[in-house]
Write an enzyme that holds these catalytic residues in place. Structure first.
Site, PDB file in Angstrom:
ATOM      1  N   ASN A 187     -43.972  -3.177  14.507  1.00 14.32           N
ATOM      2  CA  ASN A 187     -44.560  -4.555  14.419  1.00 14.32           C
ATOM      3  C   ASN A 187     -46.098  -4.717  14.990  1.00 14.32           C
ATOM      4  OD1 ASN A 187     -45.009  -7.336  14.581  1.00 14.32           O
ATOM      5  ND2 ASN A 187     -43.265  -7.794  16.070  1.00 14.32           N
TER       6      ASN A 187
ATOM      7  N   HIS B  58     -38.140 -13.280  15.534  1.00 10.45           N
ATOM      8  CA  HIS B  58     -38.637 -12.580  16.556  1.00 10.45           C
ATOM      9  C   HIS B  58     -38.611 -13.619  17.769  1.00 10.45           C
ATOM     10  CE1 HIS B  58     -41.142 -10.214  19.313  1.00 10.45           C
ATOM     11  NE2 HIS B  58     -40.802  -9.273  18.510  1.00 10.45           N
TER      12      HIS B  58
ATOM     13  N   GLY C 106     -42.470  -5.406  25.702  1.00  7.33           N
ATOM     14  CA  GLY C 106     -43.951  -5.515  26.255  1.00  7.33           C
ATOM     15  C   GLY C 106     -43.813  -5.338  27.826  1.00  7.33           C
TER      16      GLY C 106
END
Ligand code: 13P
Length: 249
Positions: A10, A95, A171
């Site tokens: 992604n 998402h 992340g």
């Protein structure tokens, strides 16, 4: 059935034309044929050109979102049929960066997923709990609600992949332990089995801070069919190493 491992990248909001074509090209050149399923999900603006660059390879191409209608007065939106037209075979939906950042709820995600299935795209449906929910011991409750609420009508193991992405792992460099991922996937498989006739065969991906260094241990777990990679998918070498770590060739 998609060949395992399933490794999807992604790209999120990264990729001007030159950079996108270089990255897609580097991967396509390594992947004239594949034993597993390797796919990239670039931004809309480069999809068409990337599709052309990778057409001789076995790479999958997908979009990062779509609208729930085929066409109409929806300024700034992209339909599933447009993604197909640009060369996509899949789309990421639900998402957390869209659920939380852009206010998408389960019902909306489900409508988008139904449109995507109607257009012939594979749906990569993302679900995942926040850090607060996880710490409050509400993980299963949240995942069950997201799954039941956003699972599209007509979904089956051929048109749906579910990606478990804990929000706190995206992340951040933090991930659940591989055993914990396996345990959640096993539980998710049971939930899917209750919701869909062939639900136990729906592929399950893990996403959140996957790197080449941890991908092997995660994909070695039973019930983990592959990974959905963010940051590390922007480096062709690293992304390829992740695919290889999952047993792909
Ligand atoms: P990172 O791999 O950058 O943590 O992102 C995961 C993700 O959100 C993939 O959809």
């Amino acid at each position: 059935m998609l060949a395992r491992p399933i490794v999807f990248g992604n790209w999120k909001m990264h990729g001007l034309r030159e950079q996108a074509l270089a990255l897609a090209g580097a991967l396509a050149d390594r992947a004239p044929r594949l034993t597993g399923t390797l796919g990239i999900f670039p931004p809309f603006t480069v999809l068409h050109e990337v599709a052309r660059r990778i057409q001789a390879s076995a790479l999958w191409l997908g979009g990062q979102d779509c609208h729930d209608r085929r066409e109409g007065p929806f300024t700034g939106c992209i339909s599933a049929w447009m993604l197909k037209d640009a060369g996509c075979r899949a789309v990421i939906l639900g998402h957390s960066e869209r659920r939380r950042g852009l206010g998408e709820d389960d019902a909306w995600v489900r409508r988008k997923a139904e449109a995507a299935i109607a257009s012939g795209l594979l749906v990569v449906l993302c679900i995942g709990e926040s850090e607060e929910e996880w710490q409050a011991g509400r993980r299963q409750e949240v995942l069950a609600r997201q799954l039941a609420g956003s699972l599209p009508e007509g979904a089956n193991a051929a048109n749906l992949v579910v990606a478990y992405e804990p929000v706190w792992a995206i992340g951040t460099g933090r991930t659940p332990r591989p055993e914990e991922i396996a345990e959640i996937h096993l539980w998710l498989r049971g939930q899917l089995g209750r919701l869909l006739a062939d639900g136990e065969r729906v592929a399950l991906l893990y996403g959140g801070s996957v790197k080449a260094a941890n991908a092997g241990a995660i994909m070695a777990m039973e019930g983990v069919d592959g990974v959905l990679v963010g940051g590390a998918s922007l480096d062709a070498e690293e992304f390829w190493r992740i695919y290889r770590a999952g047993g792909g060739a």
